[in-house]
Design an enzyme around this catalytic site. Structure first.
Site, PDB file in Angstrom:
ATOM      1  N   LYS A  29       0.844  -1.195   0.000  1.00 33.17           N
ATOM      2  CA  LYS A  29       0.000   0.000   0.000  1.00 33.17           C
ATOM      3  C   LYS A  29       0.874   1.237   0.000  1.00 33.17           C
ATOM      4  CE  LYS A  29      -2.509   1.292   3.655  1.00 33.17           C
ATOM      5  NZ  LYS A  29      -2.037   2.697   3.908  1.00 33.17           N
ATOM      6  N   GLU A  87      -9.416   7.724   3.746  1.00 36.62           N
ATOM      7  CA  GLU A  87      -9.363   7.968   5.187  1.00 36.62           C
ATOM      8  C   GLU A  87      -9.802   9.386   5.541  1.00 36.62           C
ATOM      9  OE1 GLU A  87      -6.314   7.596   9.018  1.00 36.62           O
ATOM     10  OE2 GLU A  87      -5.693   6.867   7.044  1.00 36.62           O
TER      11      GLU A  87
END
EC number: 2.1.2.11
Length: 271
Positions: free
Chosen positions: A116, A185
């Site tokens: 990631k 997020e």
């Protein structure tokens, strides 16, 4: 579990559950709970190593913890959660060759199946394109990106129309460059819904509303083990208090020479 399985989950409307893990014990617990993906996040710098931010954790440390997570899995390989490892700060921002070497090492020396990366700056997009072309699956990450804490802080991101359009464009770019999924997020739920509808890859939210294709949480936050809870990730139990009370009970039993309160005396109690 493979990256392509997550796309099928999205197509079927099956929510994706992602939990973080940082050692064999947390991995075993998350696997037993049925998590689809285990993220060895650089949040372990704060959860496991005591740092104030994610920035200090090194590639060697991420590899060490990923190997420990892999050892904690007990099911057959085909049934195991997908292991995704964060590329730590400055392991991919300093050139494509360094990024390929870092990601390749994680996949070769552990059981991680993907990495990631945070952000969508041109340099990061170029790295993602290179990694995907090299056969390394990549999960993107937009919105609040902890590796940019000194520039952006921990505040909610994409709160105005201009920044929301920019994030939507960035999300589309990451999909075009081959990311198999995207973490969003701490962004407005309405924006996350737009991104989810615009992309064919799964959108995994944290503090991004309920319309994402899945959710990711830091396991220690969910269990209430951290001293400070993120406002967008409330604890399900007060694990910190449960653990402290249990350990305090044992300390008191030891000092008072009393048996366990549940009446059970184990071999360990006798030694």
């Amino acid at each position: 579990m493979r990256p392509s399985d997550l796309t099928r989950f999205k197509q079927k409307g099956q929510p994706i559950a992602v939990l973080t893990a940082w050692d064999s014990l947390s991995a075993a617990l998350a696997e037993a709970a049925g998590a689809d993906v285990l993220l060895i996040g650089d949040s372990l710098a704060m959860v496991a190593l005591g740092h104030a931010t994610t920035l200090p954790v090194s590639l060697d440390q991420m590899l060490h913890h990923t190997q420990a997570v892999a050892r904690g899995l007990t099911t057959m390989p085909a049934d195991q959660p997908l292991l995704v490892c964060d590329l730590p700060f400055l392991s991919y921002q300093c050139g494509e060759d360094r990024a390929v070497a870092a990601a390749g090492r994680l996949l070769k020396e552990s059981s991680a199946a993907a990495v990631k990366l945070e952000g969508a700056e041109p340099e990061v997009v170029a790295v993602i394109d290179r990694l995907v072309r090299m056969g390394i699956p990549v999960m993107g990450h937009l919105g609040l990106t902890p590796q940019a804490v000194h520039r952006l802080g921990y505040r909610r991101q994409a709160t105005d129309a201009i920044s929301q359009e920019r994030l939507l464009e960035q999300a589309c770019t990451l999909e075009q460059k081959g990311c198999f999924s995207l973490v969003l997020e701490h962004v407005p739920a309405e924006l996350a819904c737009r991104v989810q509808q615009a992309l064919t890859i799964p959108v995994i939210g944290i503090g991004a509303g309920d319309d994402c294709d899945g959710q990711v949480r830091v396991t220690a936050d969910l269990l209430g083990l951290t001293a400070k809870q993120p406002p967008f990730s409330p604890a399900l139990v007060d694990g910190r208090r449960l653990f402290i009370d249990a350990l305090k009970g044992w300390v008191n039993q030891t000092r008072n020479h009393t048996p366990p309160t549940n009446g059970r005396i184990t071999q360990a109690d006798r030694t």
